[in-house]
Design an enzyme around this catalytic site. Structure first.
Site, PDB file in Angstrom:
ATOM      1  N   GLU A   1      36.059  31.901  48.988  1.00 29.33           N
ATOM      2  CA  GLU A   1      36.648  32.250  50.280  1.00 29.33           C
ATOM      3  C   GLU A   1      37.481  33.516  50.076  1.00 29.33           C
ATOM      4  OE1 GLU A   1      36.047  30.732  53.144  1.00 29.33           O
ATOM      5  OE2 GLU A   1      34.708  29.337  52.107  1.00 29.33           O
TER       6      GLU A   1
ATOM      7  N   GLU B   1      37.535  51.972  36.650  1.00 24.03           N
ATOM      8  CA  GLU B   1      37.679  53.211  37.445  1.00 24.03           C
ATOM      9  C   GLU B   1      39.105  53.753  37.421  1.00 24.03           C
ATOM     10  OE1 GLU B   1      34.048  51.187  38.651  1.00 24.03           O
ATOM     11  OE2 GLU B   1      36.077  50.447  38.715  1.00 24.03           O
ATOM     12  N   ASN B   2      40.069  52.858  37.203  1.00 25.24           N
ATOM     13  CA  ASN B   2      41.469  53.310  37.190  1.00 25.24           C
ATOM     14  C   ASN B   2      41.765  54.292  36.045  1.00 25.24           C
ATOM     15  OD1 ASN B   2      42.769  50.101  38.352  1.00 25.24           O
ATOM     16  ND2 ASN B   2      42.255  51.918  39.538  1.00 25.24           N
ATOM     17  N   TRP B   3      40.893  54.328  35.019  1.00 26.20           N
ATOM     18  CA  TRP B   3      41.077  55.315  33.933  1.00 26.20           C
ATOM     19  C   TRP B   3      41.005  56.743  34.458  1.00 26.20           C
ATOM     20  CZ3 TRP B   3      43.096  53.640  29.647  1.00 26.20           C
ATOM     21  CH2 TRP B   3      42.776  52.378  29.139  1.00 26.20           C
TER      22      TRP B   3
ATOM     23  N   LEU C   1      36.016  44.932  47.668  1.00 23.89           N
ATOM     24  CA  LEU C   1      36.121  44.149  46.432  1.00 23.89           C
ATOM     25  C   LEU C   1      36.381  45.019  45.208  1.00 23.89           C
ATOM     26  CD1 LEU C   1      33.222  41.693  47.251  1.00 23.89           C
ATOM     27  CD2 LEU C   1      35.678  41.261  47.420  1.00 23.89           C
ATOM     28  N   SER C   2      36.170  46.326  45.338  1.00 22.05           N
ATOM     29  CA  SER C   2      36.480  47.276  44.262  1.00 22.05           C
ATOM     30  C   SER C   2      35.991  46.806  42.887  1.00 22.05           C
ATOM     31  CB  SER C   2      37.980  47.571  44.236  1.00 22.05           C
ATOM     32  OG  SER C   2      38.387  48.077  45.487  1.00 22.05           O
TER      33      SER C   2
ATOM     34  N   ASP D   1      46.784  44.945  45.051  1.00 23.24           N
ATOM     35  CA  ASP D   1      46.670  46.353  45.455  1.00 23.24           C
ATOM     36  C   ASP D   1      47.862  46.782  46.310  1.00 23.24           C
ATOM     37  OD1 ASP D   1      45.449  48.828  45.543  1.00 23.24           O
ATOM     38  OD2 ASP D   1      44.214  48.332  47.281  1.00 23.24           O
ATOM     39  N   GLY D   2      48.200  48.072  46.230  1.00 27.53           N
ATOM     40  CA  GLY D   2      49.211  48.642  47.127  1.00 27.53           C
ATOM     41  C   GLY D   2      50.506  49.069  46.453  1.00 27.53           C
TER      42      GLY D   2
END
Ligand code: IPE
Ligand code: IPE
Ligand code: MG
Length: 243
Positions: free
Chosen positions: A208, A68-70, A196-197, A21-22
């Site tokens: 972990e 969800e990125n769609w 956690l998306s 991410d980012g």
């Protein structure tokens, strides 16, 4: 001292999963378009994949695109799909050179035809490689995967091919996209978000979790080593107590 030397190669996790991410923020911080961040993110994918394979990690799962990125702006979605097609095509040679097998999880039928074709071809070409398995999560979400599994099981039960009392953890796991792989022992998320998306919710029951503020394009092999060193310091109890 090189952080790599602090890693106990006898105690490596077999499976590492990463929420990369980012990318967008990385680009925006430099006054660039978000897509530029995704392009730079590909370099980090290459570096981390190579580093993981060199260490002897067996499975590396990378969250590349969620269901969800769609819902992002269509320009970003199509740029990401184009980048995927291009990257998968270009990286097949590197995967062969490094003896890495490519696999994918997710609702792959949602990918555009070109992307799916590139992916299938790369998976076919690399299918005999056995140093490490790189699993791309594409159009993936954990809830989607779990609902699909529930659907498969209920269809079987409806057709009397399955006795409901026989449903257990193992059988359920076998209905997930990740059935061929062990559960990840370590989950890394970059970009300073503590969530956690919708990623591997079932599979990380006892993983972990490692969160780092680094944005994905800045994540280097040394950052992977740091995460592994941190992992190796933890005591994994699995609900039991240490004697
Ligand atoms: C991760 O980076 C890559 C994808 C989700 C495809 P983002 O695009 O989410 O970047 P940020 O989180 O907005 O900075
Ligand atoms: C998770 O990142 C998905 C991927 C890395 C592919 P997102 O940027 O989509 O997640 P949120 O929106 O921060 O939860
Ligand atoms: Mg993000």
């Amino acid at each position: 001292m090189d952080p790599k030397e602090h890693i106990d190669l006898e105690k490596l996790p077999s499976h590492v999963a990463v929420i990369m991410d980012g990318n967008g923020r990385w680009a925006q911080r430099q006054g660039k378009e978000r897509v530029f961040g995704h392009e730079q993110g590909v370099k980090a994918v290459r570096e981390i994949t190579e580093a993981a394979a060199e260490l002897g990690i067996n499975y590396l799962t990378l969250y590349a695109f969620s269901t969800e990125n769609w819902y992002r702006p269509k320009e970003e979605v199509s740029a990401l799909m184009k980048l995927l097609v291009q990257t998968i095509g270009e990286e097949t040679k590197t995967l062969m050179k490094n003896n890495i097998r490519l696999q994918a999880i997710g609702n792959l039928t949602d990918l555009d035809m070109k992307c799916l074709a590139e992916l299938k071809e790369a998976m076919r070409i690399t299918s005999g490689n056995d140093r490490m398995t790189l699993i791309l999560a594409l159009s993936y979400s954990s809830r989607w995967e779990i609902v699909e599994a529930a659907r498969k099981l209920s269809e079987k039960a409806y057709h009397h091919q399955l006795d409901p009392p026989s449903i257990n953890d193992d059988l359920f796991s076998q209905c997930l996209n990740t059935a061929p792989y062990p559960d990840p022992e370590l989950l890394i998320r970059t970009s300073g978000e503590y969530r956690l998306s919708n990623f591997l919710l079932w599979q990380i029951a006892y993983a972990e979790l490692y969160f780092t503020p680094k944005l994905w394009p800045d994540f280097t092999r040394n950052d992977l080593y740091e995460a592994l060193i941190d992992f190796q310091k933890r005591e994994r109890r699995f609900g039991k107590i240490t004697s």
